[in-house]
Design an enzyme around this catalytic site. Structure first.
Site, mmCIF file in Angstrom:
data_model
loop_
_atom_site.group_PDB
_atom_site.id
_atom_site.type_symbol
_atom_site.label_atom_id
_atom_site.label_comp_id
_atom_site.label_asym_id
_atom_site.label_seq_id
_atom_site.Cartn_x
_atom_site.Cartn_y
_atom_site.Cartn_z
ATOM 1 N N ARG A 174 39.012 22.705 38.841
ATOM 2 C CA ARG A 174 40.552 22.617 39.192
ATOM 3 C C ARG A 174 41.043 21.538 38.456
ATOM 4 O O ARG A 174 42.049 21.032 38.896
ATOM 5 C CB ARG A 174 41.293 22.817 40.511
ATOM 6 C CG ARG A 174 40.563 24.026 41.231
ATOM 7 C CD ARG A 174 41.383 25.347 40.557
ATOM 8 N NE ARG A 174 41.194 26.735 41.361
ATOM 9 C CZ ARG A 174 39.927 27.145 41.450
ATOM 10 N NH1 ARG A 174 38.979 26.959 40.533
ATOM 11 N NH2 ARG A 174 39.870 28.137 41.948
ATOM 12 N N SER A 247 45.347 30.036 46.254
ATOM 13 C CA SER A 247 44.700 29.071 47.030
ATOM 14 C C SER A 247 45.840 27.901 46.907
ATOM 15 O O SER A 247 46.149 27.270 45.999
ATOM 16 C CB SER A 247 43.307 28.663 46.400
ATOM 17 O OG SER A 247 42.375 29.426 46.424
ATOM 18 N N GLU A 343 47.195 22.228 45.486
ATOM 19 C CA GLU A 343 46.570 22.739 44.318
ATOM 20 C C GLU A 343 47.667 23.054 43.393
ATOM 21 O O GLU A 343 47.606 22.555 41.939
ATOM 22 C CB GLU A 343 45.552 23.984 44.576
ATOM 23 C CG GLU A 343 44.466 23.964 43.893
ATOM 24 C CD GLU A 343 44.751 25.158 42.613
ATOM 25 O OE1 GLU A 343 44.690 24.680 41.331
ATOM 26 O OE2 GLU A 343 45.149 26.010 42.956
HETATM 27 N N1 EPU Z 1 37.153 31.101 55.287
HETATM 28 C C1 EPU Z 1 37.491 31.233 56.642
HETATM 29 N N2 EPU Z 1 38.824 31.569 56.814
HETATM 30 C C2 EPU Z 1 39.705 31.788 55.816
HETATM 31 C C3 EPU Z 1 39.365 31.780 54.564
HETATM 32 C C4 EPU Z 1 37.986 31.449 54.403
HETATM 33 O O1 EPU Z 1 36.714 30.822 57.458
HETATM 34 O O2 EPU Z 1 40.781 32.052 56.240
HETATM 35 C C5 EPU Z 1 35.827 30.787 54.825
HETATM 36 C C6 EPU Z 1 34.768 31.920 54.694
HETATM 37 O O3 EPU Z 1 33.665 31.640 55.234
HETATM 38 C C7 EPU Z 1 34.433 32.137 53.398
HETATM 39 C C8 EPU Z 1 34.815 30.604 52.918
HETATM 40 O O4 EPU Z 1 35.458 29.849 53.592
HETATM 41 O O5 EPU Z 1 33.089 32.204 52.969
HETATM 42 C C9 EPU Z 1 35.282 30.620 51.400
HETATM 43 O O6 EPU Z 1 36.376 31.380 51.102
HETATM 44 P P1 EPU Z 1 36.571 32.246 49.943
HETATM 45 O O7 EPU Z 1 35.149 33.033 49.687
HETATM 46 O O8 EPU Z 1 37.786 33.222 50.204
HETATM 47 O O9 EPU Z 1 36.889 31.289 48.753
HETATM 48 P P2 EPU Z 1 37.821 29.965 48.622
HETATM 49 O O10 EPU Z 1 36.775 28.964 48.772
HETATM 50 O O11 EPU Z 1 38.697 30.026 49.916
HETATM 51 C C10 EPU Z 1 37.810 29.864 46.275
HETATM 52 C C11 EPU Z 1 38.745 29.563 45.127
HETATM 53 C C12 EPU Z 1 39.670 30.965 44.860
HETATM 54 C C13 EPU Z 1 38.559 32.014 44.337
HETATM 55 C C14 EPU Z 1 37.561 32.206 45.376
HETATM 56 C C15 EPU Z 1 36.391 32.902 44.732
HETATM 57 C C16 EPU Z 1 39.620 27.209 45.335
HETATM 58 C C17 EPU Z 1 40.664 26.253 45.893
HETATM 59 N N3 EPU Z 1 39.875 28.756 45.482
HETATM 60 O O12 EPU Z 1 38.535 30.300 47.288
HETATM 61 O O13 EPU Z 1 40.476 30.745 43.617
HETATM 62 O O14 EPU Z 1 39.235 33.313 43.796
HETATM 63 O O15 EPU Z 1 37.005 30.875 45.526
HETATM 64 O O16 EPU Z 1 35.623 32.201 43.936
HETATM 65 O O17 EPU Z 1 38.589 27.068 44.641
HETATM 66 C C18 EPU Z 1 43.031 30.078 43.303
HETATM 67 O O18 EPU Z 1 42.565 28.965 42.794
HETATM 68 O O19 EPU Z 1 44.226 30.512 43.483
HETATM 69 C C19 EPU Z 1 42.096 30.942 44.053
HETATM 70 C C20 EPU Z 1 42.407 31.983 44.664
#
Ligand code: EPU
Length: 347
Positions: A174, A247, A343
């Site tokens: 990012r 995010s 972000e």
């Molecule tokens: N989780 C929770 N509770 C929640 C949300 C997430 O427990 O309310 C835990 C879950 O265990 C999940 C883990 O956090 O397995 C990670 O969550 P998720 O797979 O939804 O991915 P993320 O890390 O929250 C990142 C990117 C997203 C991207 C996804 C998929 C960042 C800041 N965000 O989200 O990017 O779509 O991975 O690769 O790196 C964006 O930048 O706007 C965005 C949506």
């Protein structure tokens, strides 16, 4: 024969333009001077005028990663440069030149329709092509920096167009040279390099099911594209229905020591290995553990299905969003000793 391109008409100016439909948080915003940029050759004269008048300036794509104040003073450059074309093919790679104003998801669809796979994991990310290199958009194990050959931009330090190579873009999670120098470059075109040998990337947990399912033992780019669209639509709120900027915080990086200490205290901590010995923590998990998911603060709140997303329930303002962000940051800091970085760009 004179092949010089005719100069385009100057960028169209609208005074006091309402931007509520041009930012995905749906904030009520008025841009004092909004200039519509449809051709890169409009940029030099406009930047000259901006400098002469000492106006502040900002570039706006589709406003999917910004928090805007009620009044955007100075000049707002509405980036609408269109066009996508295959410029060169080599035995191993195809090169694609795309205007900064092209919608990102439409480009991903277009590449698949034209048998140029590679971008399918990045389907349905809101925003424009010009914004993609700025925060190095990423999802499901892919970051766009891997596919950018160079970026064409107007450099306001030197007042000329420059081609910024992939290495010079300094892509990181990012992050990029554009993000580090917010008032220097106006990105006008992005030149993508797509390898002709395609490989499915389905190692990310949300996509792993299609790799192991018998019916799709060899998933095609189209199948991955559709799976990503389905997963994203389930997890992330549609900005047309409820305002948000995806995010809201970056996933924080911690040292190996800090990670071990946290894991001993919180055995269910969700994290991923990162460069060096660092660990990337799932910020959504940290926020969720603080009991903040679904919480509201007046007109804004934490999305009930994904704690990493802040939503605007209606009449929220930038100040409301930042107040809620502060509460979230403080709670996560208190409980885990981890700092969350916002972000989206705050203008
Ligand atoms: N989780 C929770 N509770 C929640 C949300 C997430 O427990 O309310 C835990 C879950 O265990 C999940 C883990 O956090 O397995 C990670 O969550 P998720 O797979 O939804 O991915 P993320 O890390 O929250 C990142 C990117 C997203 C991207 C996804 C998929 C960042 C800041 N965000 O989200 O990017 O779509 O991975 O690769 O790196 C964006 O930048 O706007 C965005 C949506």
């Amino acid at each position: 024969m004179n092949c010089a391109k005719n100069a385009p008409p100057p960028a169209k100016l609208t005074l006091n333009l309402e931007l509520q439909s041009r930012n995905t948080f749906g904030l009520e915003v008025v841009a004092e001077r909004a200039y519509e940029i449809t051709d890169s050759d409009q940029v030099p004269a406009l930047m000259h005028e901006i400098t002469q008048n000492q106006w502040k300036w900002h570039v706006l794509g589709s406003g999917s990663n910004v928090i805007l104040p009620p009044v955007l003073s100075g000049a707002t450059l509405l980036m609408n440069i269109a066009g996508q074309k295959l410029t060169q093919t080599e035995p191993d790679n195809a090169y694609l030149e795309v205007g900064a104003g092209v919608n990102w998801h439409e480009l991903v669809k277009w590449t698949l329709d034209n048998d140029l796979p590679g971008l399918e994991n990045l389907a349905l990310i809101p925003g424009t092509v010009g914004a993609a290199p700025i925060q190095n958009i990423g999802a499901y194990g892919v970051e766009i920096g891997q596919y950018i050959d160079h970026v064409r931009a107007y450099d306001t330090n030197t007042n000329q167009f420059v081609s910024i190579t992939n290495a010079e873009c300094e892509f990181a999670y990012r992050d990029s040279i554009f993000k580090k120098n917010p008032n220097r470059f106006v990105v006008t075109q992005v030149i993508f390099k797509l390898p002709k040998v395609w490989q499915a990337r389905v190692h990310y947990a949300d996509l792993a099911a299609i790799a192991s399912s018998n019916s799709t033992a060899n998933p095609t780019p189209q199948v991955i594209f559709e799976t990503v669209c389905t997963v994203r639509s389930k997890k992330l709120p549609d900005p047309k229905v409820i305002g948000n900027a995806g995010s809201f915080f970056q996933n924080p990086l911690v040292s190996a020591n800090q990670y071990e200490a946290l894991l001993a205290k919180f055995p269910k901590l969700v994290s991923y290995p990162d460069v060096g010995n660092q660990r990337k923590l799932a910020a959504g998990w940290l926020i969720d553990q603080c009991g903040l998911k679904g919480q509201r603060l007046g007109e804004v709140g934490v999305y009930e299905q994904q704690a990493l997303v802040i939503v605007n329930h209606g009449k929220g303002t930038a100040a409301d969003i930042l107040d809620l962000a502060k509460i979230i940051q403080d709670k996560v800091q208190q409980q885990f000793g981890v700092t969350l970085e916002i972000e989206p760009n705050i203008l």
